[in-house]
Design a protein around this motif. Structure first.
Motif, PDB file in Angstrom:
ATOM      1  N   ASP A   7       1.112   6.417   6.144  1.00 30.35           N
ATOM      2  CA  ASP A   7       1.582   6.226   7.525  1.00 30.35           C
ATOM      3  C   ASP A   7       2.757   5.243   7.569  1.00 30.35           C
ATOM      4  N   ILE A   8       2.655   4.169   6.796  1.00 34.76           N
ATOM      5  CA  ILE A   8       3.738   3.182   6.751  1.00 34.76           C
ATOM      6  C   ILE A   8       4.979   3.803   6.103  1.00 34.76           C
TER       7      ILE A   8
ATOM      8  N   GLN B  88      -3.239   4.703   5.142  1.00 31.21           N
ATOM      9  CA  GLN B  88      -2.385   3.743   5.834  1.00 31.21           C
ATOM     10  C   GLN B  88      -1.051   3.581   5.091  1.00 31.21           C
ATOM     11  N   ASN B  89      -1.082   3.628   3.762  1.00 30.80           N
ATOM     12  CA  ASN B  89       0.159   3.550   2.993  1.00 30.80           C
ATOM     13  C   ASN B  89       1.094   4.692   3.385  1.00 30.80           C
TER      14      ASN B  89
ATOM     15  N   SER C 298       6.718   5.857   8.667  1.00 31.25           N
ATOM     16  CA  SER C 298       7.427   4.981   9.612  1.00 31.25           C
ATOM     17  C   SER C 298       8.737   4.481   9.009  1.00 31.25           C
TER      18      SER C 298
ATOM     19  N   LYS D 262       0.336  -4.957   4.677  1.00 30.46           N
ATOM     20  CA  LYS D 262      -0.674  -3.972   5.059  1.00 30.46           C
ATOM     21  C   LYS D 262      -0.874  -2.910   3.977  1.00 30.46           C
TER      22      LYS D 262
ATOM     23  N   ASN E  90       5.075  -4.893   7.541  1.00 33.74           N
ATOM     24  CA  ASN E  90       4.224  -3.853   6.958  1.00 33.74           C
ATOM     25  C   ASN E  90       3.837  -4.019   5.496  1.00 33.74           C
TER      26      ASN E  90
ATOM     27  N   PRO F  48      -4.267   5.134  -0.202  1.00 34.43           N
ATOM     28  CA  PRO F  48      -4.783   4.930   1.157  1.00 34.43           C
ATOM     29  C   PRO F  48      -3.901   5.636   2.188  1.00 34.43           C
TER      30      PRO F  48
END
Length: 144
Positions: free
Chosen positions: A50-51, A47-48, A54, A34, A31, A45
């Protein structure tokens, strides 16, 4: 139940165990690239985030396993970590770094950035050290 210093040592041992460090290494390996490392004052972002969530889930699962195996409560662990952070000795514990990174986005991004830097430049440093060792061995053989 054990005292807080004993609990902290068990927690540290757990978070430094191959099972946990491999899980974190694998997660970051999958990850970190990404992530978009942008200044915190700028828009982050999605996506950051979301990671980050996780990662928090991964740490939570491992922490739950530890708590269950040791017969502890979440409060026991929180109290011990709080006491460690407030202690005058300010002992650095990797466990607390991992836990804080699972609850604080900026701490997570710092941890991920450090992993990204190490993984990006680590092999080159290792190769340079190996080449230096090989050159030293050749010099020793030539002198003999």
């Amino acid at each position: 139940m054990c005292d807080q210093s004993e609990l902290l040592q068990k927690l540290e041992d757990f978070f430094c165990s191959p099972k946990f460090t491999c899980a974190i290494g694998e997660f970051m390996g999958e990850n970190a690239e990404k992530l978009a490392f942008v200044p915190f004052e700028e828009e982050q972002p999605l996506q950051n985030y979301d990671i980050f969530k996780s990662y928090a889930s991964l740490v939570e699962r491992h922490l739950e396993d530890f708590i269950h195996s040791e017969g502890l409560t979440v409060k026991d662990v929180c109290d011990a970590c709080t006491a460690a952070q407030n202690a005058e000795s300010h002992t650095h514990l990797a466990a607390i770094d991992y836990l804080v990174a699972s609850t604080d986005y900026e701490s997570f991004m710092q941890l991920a950035y450090e992993h990204h830097i190490v993984s990006s430049y680590g092999p080159d440093l290792a190769e340079a050290e190996e080449a230096e060792e090989a050159a030293t061995e050749v010099e020793v053989e030539q002198k003999a």
